[in-house]
Scaffold this active site. Structure first.
Site, short mmCIF file in Angstrom:
data_model
loop_
_atom_site.label_atom_id
_atom_site.label_comp_id
_atom_site.label_asym_id
_atom_site.label_seq_id
_atom_site.Cartn_x
_atom_site.Cartn_y
_atom_site.Cartn_z
N SER A 140 1.13 -11.04 15.04
CA SER A 140 0.65 -12.41 15.22
C SER A 140 0.21 -13.10 13.93
O SER A 140 0.19 -14.33 13.88
CB SER A 140 -0.52 -12.42 16.21
OG SER A 140 -1.60 -11.63 15.74
N HIS A 149 3.22 -12.15 21.60
CA HIS A 149 3.81 -13.28 20.87
C HIS A 149 5.33 -13.27 20.92
O HIS A 149 5.97 -14.07 20.22
CB HIS A 149 3.32 -13.28 19.42
CG HIS A 149 1.89 -13.67 19.27
ND1 HIS A 149 1.49 -14.98 19.09
CD2 HIS A 149 0.75 -12.94 19.29
CE1 HIS A 149 0.17 -15.04 19.00
NE2 HIS A 149 -0.30 -13.80 19.11
N LYS A 185 -0.34 -17.46 26.21
CA LYS A 185 0.34 -18.06 25.07
C LYS A 185 1.54 -18.89 25.57
O LYS A 185 1.35 -20.01 26.01
CB LYS A 185 0.71 -16.98 24.06
CG LYS A 185 -0.55 -16.31 23.48
CD LYS A 185 -0.24 -15.21 22.52
CE LYS A 185 -1.50 -14.69 21.86
NZ LYS A 185 -2.53 -14.16 22.77
#
Length: 394
Positions: free
Chosen positions: A182, A210, A241
């Site tokens: 990340s 991610h 996310k």
């Protein structure tokens, strides 16, 4: 007698002197390309809202409909009276989306890692972890009684050396890695990790926080990106996310999932995901399955912005994804750069120790499908202005 908590005040002052004190700003608007931050309208370069789903009208509507039907909270842990039809449907849909045998949901991606690692390995086992793995993996490792070893970041020779050195010494071995790292935006060589795991009969675990919504077909993640369906034992994900909501999950081998229902402590001892969150996550999965438009736009924006930043002379590190680290080095410089960006109308937070090693401070720009080309051009203009002002670029 000195105040027993005076040390806290001294430590906080030290953080400020070293440029390591984090100023937490307050949002007064929904997530999007632009935000109201501390009362000021600024371009959003901070959020993990990769696909712009955090304020998507379909997600909001599905959350409202679910509240009308089921209420707000589950009222219990999953194993007593907290498992609702929505949870079962979400887990079924996540497994289908990820191409896995089964899935189990948790309250967050952090909790998913804390649940999984101690449940899979214990005393007499070995955990082998990439040196740059996320804090949630590190904390999950600490909660386990297993021995642990570290391999150099993405270094397969280092991983092989650790595996070879410990071959036959332990009951079972777990190799765990981030999928997308990340802070730097680079991608784990998961295909090579799987090859080594097969050779040494190790369990494989990847945290795809991610990667989902970013890598693979329509955002199906790193396992899909490498074509490794059925070969990765444990795939951890978050729904905070790219999915735009909150929550976490584990997808993979059905036996692992069933074991986590019996021994995953956050599943057993903390209330389930709330009703509106679960409904919104379901809506996000449906959107991702229906079209690749948002994922395609995300990558188009990333290529445009990163290319322009490099042309300006900025160091964007080793990124292979839309995560764009603008490397600055010194903590105080990063803090000043962030402050000046904010004054110029760009919300770009400084990332410094302990999130990254000392001397590796940066502004981490998080590109989104929600950004227009005009938004990106505005950001580029302000980065150029502040970069020249502070001597980062010429």
């Amino acid at each position: 007698m000195e105040d027993k908590l005076a040390w806290v005040e001294r430590e906080l002052e030290n953080l400020k002197k070293e440029g390591l004190y984090t100023t937490i700003r307050t949002l007064g608007s929904p997530q999007g390309a632009w935000l109201i931050v501390d009362g000021r309208k600024v371009l959003n370069f901070c959020s993990n809202n990769y696909l712009g789903l955090a304020n998507h009208p379909t997600l909001a509507q599905k959350a409202k409909e679910a509240i009308d039907k089921y209420g707000v909270g589950p009222g219990a842990v999953r194993t007593i009276a907290g498992t609702m039809e929505l949870h079962v449907e979400l887990e079924k849909r996540l497994a289908e989306f990820k191409g896995a045998e089964a899935a189990i949901s948790f309250q967050s991606g952090f909790n998913a890692n804390l649940a999984t690692i101690p449940a899979i390995v214990d005393k007499g086992d070995l955990i082998i972890s990439d040196e740059l793995n996320h804090a949630s993996i590190i904390d999950g490792v600490r909660l386990s009684k297993a021995d642990r070893a570290i391999f150099k970041h993405k270094d397969m020779d280092s991983l092989r050396d650790v595996l070879k050195e410990n071959a036959g010494k332990y009951r079972r071995t777990l190799i765990v890695t981030d999928g997308v790292f990340s802070m730097d935006g680079d991608i784990a060589p998961l295909d090579k990790i799987v090859e080594l795991a097969k050779e040494y009969n190790a369990i494989t675990m990847v945290d795809d926080a991610h990667g989902e919504g970013v890598l693979g077909r329509g955002g199906r993640g790193i396992v899909d990106h490498f074509g490794l369906h059925g070969q990765v034992d444990i795939e951890v994900g978050t729904m905070s996310k790219a999915f735009g909501v909150v929550g976490g999950y584990v997808a993979g081998d059905r036996r692992i999932v069933e074991w986590l229902r019996q021994r995953g402590r956050p599943f057993l001892f903390s209330s389930a995901m709330t009703v509106p969150d679960t409904a919104a996550c379901l809506a996000a999965v449906n959107i991702l399955e229906s079209s690749t438009e948002l994922v395609d736009r995300l990558w188009e924006n990333a290529r445009y912005f990163q290319g322009a930043m490099r042309d300006l002379g900025f160091d964007t590190g080793f990124t292979e994804t839309p995560i764009t680290p603008v490397m600055l080095g010194e903590e105080k410089l990063a803090q000043e750069f962030s402050k000046r960006l904010y004054e110029e109308g760009v919300f770009g937070t400084a990332i410094a120790y302990p999130t990254v090693p000392k001397g590796k401070a940066r502004i981490r720009v998080m590109i989104s499908a929600a950004h227009s080309k005009d938004d990106l051009d505005f950001g580029l203009e302000k980065f150029a202005k502040v970069g020249k002002e502070l001597g980062v670029i010429s």
